[in-house]
Design a protein around this motif. Structure first.
Motif, mmCIF file in Angstrom:
data_model
loop_
_atom_site.group_PDB
_atom_site.id
_atom_site.type_symbol
_atom_site.label_atom_id
_atom_site.label_comp_id
_atom_site.label_asym_id
_atom_site.label_seq_id
_atom_site.Cartn_x
_atom_site.Cartn_y
_atom_site.Cartn_z
ATOM 1 N N LEU A 16 121.039 42.685 61.242
ATOM 2 C CA LEU A 16 119.753 42.099 61.355
ATOM 3 C C LEU A 16 119.573 41.245 60.105
ATOM 4 C CD1 LEU A 16 117.930 45.649 61.556
ATOM 5 C CD2 LEU A 16 117.844 43.930 63.023
ATOM 6 N N GLY A 17 120.743 40.892 59.443
ATOM 7 C CA GLY A 17 120.785 39.594 58.568
ATOM 8 C C GLY A 17 120.127 40.085 57.082
ATOM 9 N N TRP A 18 120.327 41.581 57.008
ATOM 10 C CA TRP A 18 119.722 41.961 55.663
ATOM 11 C C TRP A 18 120.837 42.056 54.493
ATOM 12 C CZ3 TRP A 18 117.076 47.123 57.683
ATOM 13 C CH2 TRP A 18 116.001 46.710 58.592
ATOM 14 N N SER A 19 122.151 41.981 55.020
ATOM 15 C CA SER A 19 123.283 42.115 54.078
ATOM 16 C C SER A 19 124.242 41.208 54.663
ATOM 17 C CB SER A 19 123.493 43.489 53.718
ATOM 18 O OG SER A 19 124.136 44.030 54.855
ATOM 19 N N ASP A 20 125.313 41.232 53.615
ATOM 20 C CA ASP A 20 126.747 40.801 54.325
ATOM 21 C C ASP A 20 127.557 41.911 54.758
ATOM 22 O OD1 ASP A 20 127.920 41.970 51.927
ATOM 23 O OD2 ASP A 20 128.316 40.151 51.106
ATOM 24 N N GLU A 21 128.858 41.689 55.380
ATOM 25 C CA GLU A 21 129.448 42.793 55.761
ATOM 26 C C GLU A 21 129.937 43.913 54.868
ATOM 27 O OE1 GLU A 21 132.108 39.648 56.898
ATOM 28 O OE2 GLU A 21 133.627 41.276 56.951
ATOM 29 N N HIS A 22 129.725 43.631 53.486
ATOM 30 C CA HIS A 22 130.157 44.621 52.537
ATOM 31 C C HIS A 22 128.857 45.214 51.843
ATOM 32 C CE1 HIS A 22 133.950 42.576 52.406
ATOM 33 N NE2 HIS A 22 133.297 41.482 52.169
ATOM 34 N N GLY A 23 127.694 44.823 52.483
ATOM 35 C CA GLY A 23 126.415 45.346 52.126
ATOM 36 C C GLY A 23 125.643 44.935 50.875
ATOM 37 N N THR A 24 126.132 43.613 50.461
ATOM 38 C CA THR A 24 125.489 42.959 49.476
ATOM 39 C C THR A 24 124.230 42.170 50.126
ATOM 40 O OG1 THR A 24 127.447 42.518 48.393
ATOM 41 C CG2 THR A 24 125.815 41.091 47.621
ATOM 42 N N PRO A 25 122.980 42.367 49.784
ATOM 43 C CA PRO A 25 121.720 41.823 50.230
ATOM 44 C C PRO A 25 121.854 40.445 50.217
ATOM 45 C CG PRO A 25 121.188 43.688 48.390
ATOM 46 C CD PRO A 25 122.774 43.209 48.289
ATOM 47 N N THR A 26 121.504 39.840 51.527
ATOM 48 C CA THR A 26 121.419 38.588 51.754
ATOM 49 C C THR A 26 119.788 38.144 51.995
ATOM 50 O OG1 THR A 26 122.141 38.962 54.084
ATOM 51 C CG2 THR A 26 123.750 38.173 52.707
ATOM 52 N N VAL A 27 119.681 36.975 52.188
ATOM 53 C CA VAL A 27 118.262 36.411 52.464
ATOM 54 C C VAL A 27 118.334 36.519 53.854
ATOM 55 C CG1 VAL A 27 116.740 34.471 52.595
ATOM 56 C CG2 VAL A 27 118.009 35.070 50.405
ATOM 57 N N ALA A 28 117.420 37.217 54.450
ATOM 58 C CA ALA A 28 117.409 37.417 55.967
ATOM 59 C C ALA A 28 116.896 36.286 56.903
ATOM 60 C CB ALA A 28 116.216 38.514 56.117
ATOM 61 N N ASN A 29 117.578 35.876 57.745
ATOM 62 C CA ASN A 29 117.158 35.163 58.748
ATOM 63 C C ASN A 29 116.779 36.094 59.979
ATOM 64 O OD1 ASN A 29 116.565 33.640 61.076
ATOM 65 N ND2 ASN A 29 118.672 32.605 61.253
ATOM 66 N N PRO A 30 115.457 36.336 60.004
ATOM 67 C CA PRO A 30 114.863 37.549 61.008
ATOM 68 C C PRO A 30 114.824 37.200 62.528
ATOM 69 C CG PRO A 30 113.020 36.472 59.750
ATOM 70 C CD PRO A 30 114.346 35.682 59.430
ATOM 71 N N GLY A 31 115.134 35.788 62.607
ATOM 72 C CA GLY A 31 114.952 35.425 64.068
ATOM 73 C C GLY A 31 113.568 35.104 64.424
ATOM 74 N N LYS A 32 113.179 35.112 65.903
ATOM 75 C CA LYS A 32 111.676 34.673 65.918
ATOM 76 C C LYS A 32 110.681 35.860 65.839
ATOM 77 C CE LYS A 32 113.042 32.122 69.498
ATOM 78 N NZ LYS A 32 114.522 31.375 68.895
ATOM 79 N N THR A 33 111.449 37.144 66.179
ATOM 80 C CA THR A 33 110.659 38.249 66.088
ATOM 81 C C THR A 33 109.356 38.253 66.802
ATOM 82 O OG1 THR A 33 109.484 37.903 63.909
ATOM 83 C CG2 THR A 33 111.648 39.101 63.924
ATOM 84 N N LEU A 34 109.500 37.656 68.170
ATOM 85 C CA LEU A 34 108.326 37.458 69.154
ATOM 86 C C LEU A 34 108.007 38.825 69.562
ATOM 87 C CD1 LEU A 34 107.080 34.934 70.136
ATOM 88 C CD2 LEU A 34 108.805 35.089 71.979
ATOM 89 N N ARG A 35 108.645 39.827 69.749
ATOM 90 C CA ARG A 35 108.491 40.842 70.553
ATOM 91 C C ARG A 35 107.573 41.785 69.565
ATOM 92 N NH1 ARG A 35 112.909 38.938 71.353
ATOM 93 N NH2 ARG A 35 113.599 38.508 73.527
ATOM 94 N N ASP B 155 123.455 56.986 59.537
ATOM 95 C CA ASP B 155 124.436 57.144 58.566
ATOM 96 C C ASP B 155 124.789 56.047 57.894
ATOM 97 O OD1 ASP B 155 127.157 56.083 60.000
ATOM 98 O OD2 ASP B 155 125.865 56.732 61.457
ATOM 99 N N PRO B 156 125.569 56.247 56.852
ATOM 100 C CA PRO B 156 126.013 55.194 55.849
ATOM 101 C C PRO B 156 126.437 54.021 56.718
ATOM 102 C CG PRO B 156 126.267 57.001 54.836
ATOM 103 C CD PRO B 156 125.998 57.600 56.100
ATOM 104 N N PHE B 157 127.600 54.353 57.351
ATOM 105 C CA PHE B 157 128.337 53.208 57.916
ATOM 106 C C PHE B 157 127.715 52.463 58.740
ATOM 107 C CE2 PHE B 157 131.279 51.681 61.209
ATOM 108 C CZ PHE B 157 132.013 50.573 60.431
ATOM 109 N N THR B 158 126.729 53.195 59.909
ATOM 110 C CA THR B 158 125.938 52.367 60.759
ATOM 111 C C THR B 158 124.898 51.717 60.401
ATOM 112 O OG1 THR B 158 126.607 54.335 62.324
ATOM 113 C CG2 THR B 158 124.978 52.864 63.072
ATOM 114 N N ARG B 159 124.280 52.291 59.070
ATOM 115 C CA ARG B 159 123.232 51.584 58.201
ATOM 116 C C ARG B 159 123.845 50.199 57.897
ATOM 117 N NH1 ARG B 159 122.334 54.641 53.163
ATOM 118 N NH2 ARG B 159 122.136 56.408 54.789
ATOM 119 N N LEU B 160 124.967 50.103 57.283
ATOM 120 C CA LEU B 160 125.582 48.864 56.714
ATOM 121 C C LEU B 160 125.886 47.938 58.098
ATOM 122 C CD1 LEU B 160 127.388 47.133 54.927
ATOM 123 C CD2 LEU B 160 129.431 48.550 55.698
#
Lengths: 337, 337
Positions: B38-57, B27-32
C-alpha cells in the motif's frame, strides 16, 4: 455403518446439492476447475464418481444448528460456506506447497498452472461469503464475521507454516500455535456457525467454537501420527510420507524439544539433505518413538478430545445432534485415515 | 486544486485511518507485506511517504452515502472494503501476470515470492468481508452480498483476460465483456455500496451501480489509450508500454475487428514474436490510429461517461455529493495518468 459414518453421509446429502448450486454460478472455466477439484468431474468435465473426503466441517455446522433448534437445515448456508473456505485453502496450499497430488489425482495447479489455482481459490473464498449473505437468517452478518475472522487465523497459520520451513529452531509452542491457526480456526467456526445462524446465545456459540477448535487440534495430531505410522493402504499416502519430506510435524517438534538424546539424534537426521532410504525413514520413526514423541502425540490428542467434550458439555445442549457431535469427536481420534 | 482532487483528498483522509486499523489485525508478516504494497512502508517496515494511487473506489463509496444521507461516514466500511478488494486483485494479478513493478516499486511476489503474494491477497479479500460485517448498518449483509457478486465478476474478467492471451481471434464484444468484469464490476459496487449501507432504495442503488460500471468502462478505455499514447513522464510507464507487451487492449481489438487494411497489418504485426524496436512501436501505434481504433476508443469513453451521467441523473439525487460524482466522471476521461 457407524453413527459417525451415517452422520457424515446425511450431511453430504444435504450439503452436496447446495454446494453444486453455488458452484454453478461461477464462470464456465472456473466451474470446470472447481468441479474437478471437488471430485465431481475429470479435467475435461466428464462427471466422475465423487470422493467427497470426510466433509467433517459441514457436518459440524449442520449438527450445531440441529443441536440448538432440532433441525439441521438452517445451518446449511454455514455448512456450504465452511466447505468452500476449506477448499479455497486446499487449492492455495497445494500451490504454495507445490504438492502435485491430492486424493490420488493431480492438483489444480499441476493440471492448469498457477494462475488457475489462484483464481479458483479466490472464487471459492468469495463464494463462501456470497452464500452466507443470501440465507434468510438475520444472523448471516455475524456468521460472515466469524468466518472472516477464522479465515484470517487460517492465513496466519499458513504464514507460520511456510516461515517454519526456513527455520531449524521451531519450538513446540509455536508449532501448536500454527496448528491452532491452520486447523483449529476453521473447525472452530464450523462448529459455531450453525449455532450463530440460528441465533444461539453467545455462551453456546463460544462453547461450540472451543469444541471445534480442540477437535481441530486433535485432528491435526492424529493427521501427524498417520503421516508417520499410518498404513499406506488406508491413508492413501506413501509410508512415512511426512518423514520423506522431513516435515516438522507436532510429534517431531515435541521430540526435538523434549526428547533428550534421541531428540538430538532426530535433529541431526532432519538437518541432512540427502534423499532418505527406507532404512533412514524407519530409523527416524524409531527416534520419534524412543524420544516419546509418538506417545506424547497420542496422549495430547486424547487430552484435546477431552477438552472438546468438556466444552460441548458446557454448551448445555442435548438430544440426538448433541450425541452425534460427541461421536464425531471420538471418530477423530479413532480414525485410521 | 480541482474539485475532484479535493474530493479524492478528503476521501483519503477518512479512509486511510480506517484502512490502517483493518490492516493492523493481520499477522505481523502479512501486515508488513500489505503495508509495503500500500506504499506505507519499505520492505523492512520503515515508514515511507505513501503514494496512495487514485483511490477512486473508496471516494465513490463515500460520495454515494453522502448523496443519499448528507454524510459520508456511514459509507466508510464499504469504502474500506472496496479498497481492500481492489488491492487483493492487484496482488494476485501482479503475480499471475508476472509484473515485476507497480508504481515504481517491485511487486510483492517479486520481493517475497509467490506464496506471500497469494496469502497477502487472500488476507485482504477476507478482511474486506470482516470490515463489512462489523459496521452498525443492518444492511451490512446486503453490502457483503453485492461485494461478493462483484468479486465473482472480477474473477471472471481475469479468467477471460488470461484465456485471451492464448488466442488470436478475440472479438471486440468479448473484450468489452472482459473489461466489464475486470474493471466495471468493482467500480459498480464501489458506487453502490455506500448507498446500500445507508438503506437507499433498490432503484437508487441500481442507478449508482450502473453509474459506476459505465465509469469503469470509460476508465479502462482511457487506461488503454494512455498505455499507448500517454506521456511516460505523467503516467510513470514506459512509452508505448502496452504495445511492447503486444497487449490486445480495447483500441487494438477494435482495429482488428473493424480497421480494414490497417487492421490486417496490425494483426500481422501482433503475430510477430521478435522484440519490437522503437520504430516498430511507432508503426503499430500509427496502424491503430489509421484504422480508427484511437478515435473509436476516445468516442466510446465519452459515450460511456454519457451513460454514467444518465444513470446518475436517474438516481434522482442532488446536492454537493451528487455534483462531485459528476465531477469524478469528467475527471476519468480527462485524466492524463
Amino acid at each position: 455403518m457407524t453413527i459417525t459414518a451415517e452422520t457424515l453421509d446425511r450431511s453430504r446429502g444435504l450439503v452436496a446439492p447446495a454446494l453444486r448450486l453455488a458452484v454453478e454460478r461461477l464462470d464456465p472455466f472456473t466451474r470446470l476447475v472447481v468441479s474437478y477439484h471437488l471430485g465431481w468431474s475429470d479435467e475435461h468435465g466428464t462427471p466422475t464418481v465423487a470422493n467427497p473426503g470426510k466433509t467433517l466441517r459441514p457436518a459440524l455446522a449442520l449438527l450445531a444448528a440441529e443441536a440448538v433448534t432440532g433441525r439441521p437445515e438452517p445451518g446449511l448456508p454455514g455448512a456450504v460456506a465452511v466447505e468452500l473456505v476449506h477448499n479455497f485453502s486446499l487449492l492455495h496450499d497445494d500451490l504454495m506447497d507445490r504438492d502435485t497430488e491430492r486424493r490420488h489425482r493431480r492438483t489444480v495447479w499441476a493440471v492448469w498452472g498457477d494462475a488457475t489455482a489462484v483464481l479458483a481459490g479466490d472464487a471459492l473464498l468469495s463464494l463462501a461469503h456470497e452464500v452466507l449473505t443470501e440465507g434468510e437468517s438475520p444472523d448471516g452478518q455475524a456468521a460472515g464475521r466469524a468466518l472472516a475472522v477464522a479465515t484470517r487465523e487460517l492465513i496466519r497459520g499458513q504464514v507460520l507454516d511456510l516461515a517454519f520451513e526456513q527455520r531449524n529452531d521451531v519450538g513446540l509452542d509455536e508449532c501448536l500455535d500454527m496448528a491452532a491457526g491452520k486447523t483449529g480456526a476453521l473447525l472452530g467456526v464450523s462448529a459455531a456457525i450453525g449455532a450463530i445462524l440460528v441465533g444461539a446465545s453467545q455462551p453456546v456459540v463460544s462453547c461450540l467454537s472451543r469444541f471445534g477448535a480442540e477437535l481441530g487440534m486433535a485432528f491435526q495430531l492424529v493427521d501427524d501420527l498417520l503421516g508417520i505410522w499410518g498404513s499406506p493402504e488406508v491413508t492413501g499416502k506413501p509410508v512415512f510420507s511426512d518423514l520423506v519430506a522431513r516435515k516438522k510435524t507436532l510429534p517431531v517438534t515435541w521430540s526435538l524439544d523434549h526428547g533428550g538424546e534421541a531428540g538430538r539424534e532426530l535433529a541431526a537426521w532432519l538437518r541432512r539433505d540427502d534423499a532418505p532410504t527406507d532404512g533412514d525413514l524407519r530409523y527416524a520413526a524409531q527416534l520419534i518413538e524412543r524420544s516419546g514423541g509418538r506417545d506424547w502425540a497420542v496422549q495430547e490428542a486424547r487430552d484435546r478430545i477431552g477438552l472438546a467434550e468438556q466444552a460441548l458439555d458446557q454448551a448445555g445442549l442435548d438430544g440426538g445432534a448433541r450425541s452425534r457431535l460427541g461421536e464425531i469427536a471420538r471418530f477423530v481420534i479413532e480414525r485410521q485415515s
